[in-house]
Design an enzyme around this catalytic site. Structure first.
Site: not given
Ligand code: KIV
Length: 275
Positions: A54-55, A93, A123, A125, A192
């Protein structure tokens, strides 16, 4: 437009591949990608896992945090990555709001990544407070990667992108979070900005692989945001990111050269013939 020859094939990376790498002490590699060409580059370079993080919200869509990123945006980018047919495992994510409301909705959204977008895993969090959700997803046949330590989706609650503290309580809390996620069925956990010694201890205590970012050298694998690695952001990378290229400057100079050549009338693309 040039045609796209298929990428050279290697065996698909699966949960078994990652487990074998942990057992044999072979480092696991993971990079983000959010689109087709980047997924091709990352896959052809032999990376094990592509994270559609989600970055994307921050490095591609221009949001200040990951909080506004939606399910539809994540599905759109995951589909583009999957179209590259990577041998790397594709992990999508889950954005804020897609798995926190209730477990049924979390499972439904996780299954959208698998069925609609073609991801291999998701993924999420969070630590032990997510264990029940992870259990439900795994029961629905969705492989889940955990993510603890600095969790960008907690930005408002914690008051910024805050690294975990360094107290003994915090160390125990992180270890218990990791163990709870493993017991719930996660196949791997991102650590992280976890102090390196704690990351080493968590890695030693878990049977599943840990993937570190800013967490020292002793995790089972390492992940970076692609745009940080190649320097494709207009802002400086996080302090722990390794920048091996300044692509932003390279692209800027190339575009400037195009402008100058057009203005000087010195750029003459060959005209199309025939037809
Ligand atoms: O969203 C992302 O890119 C991440 C990584 C930094 C692990 O969660």
């Amino acid at each position: 437009m040039s045609s796209h020859p298929p990428a050279p094939r290697r065996p698909k990376v699966t949960l078994r591949t990652l487990q074998r790498k942990k057992a044999q002490g072979e480092p696991i590699t993971m990079l983000t990608a959010y689109d087709y060409p980047t997924a091709r580059i990352v896959d052809e370079a032999g990376i094990d896992i592509i994270l559609v993080g989600d970055s994307v919200g921050m490095v591609v869509l221009g949001y200040e945090t990951t909080l506004p990123v939606t399910m539809e945006e994540m599905l759109h980018h995951t589909k583009a990555v999957v179209r590259a047919r990577p041998s790397a495992m594709v992990v999508a994510d889950m954005p804020l709001g897609s798995f926190q409301v209730d477990d049924a909705e979390a499972v439904r959204n996780a299954l959208r990544f698998i069925k609609e977008a073609g991801a291999d895993a998701v993924k999420i969090e969070g630590g032990r407070e997510r264990a029940a959700t992870v259990r439900r997803m795994v029961r629905a046949q969705v492989p889940v990667m955990g993510h603890i330590g600095l969790t960008p989706q907690s930005y408002l609650l914690i008051g910024g992108f805050v690294r975990p503290g360094k107290s003994e309580d915090e160390r125990e809390r992180l270890l218990e979070d990791a163990l709870a996620l493993e017991a719930a069925g996660c196949f791997s956990i991102v650590l992280e900005c976890v102090p390196a010694e704690w990351a080493r201890e968590i890695t030693r205590r878990l049977r599943i692989p840990t993937i570190g970012i800013g967490s020292g050298p002793d995790c089972d694998g390492q992940v970076l945001v692609f745009h940080d690695l190649v320097g494709l952001t207009p802002f400086p990378p996080p302090s722990f990111a390794v920048r091996l290229l300044n692509a932003y400057e390279l692209f800027r100079q190339t575009v400037e050269e195009f402008r100058v050549r057009v203005e000087q009338r010195s750029l003459f693309p060959t005209p199309m013939t025939g037809g």
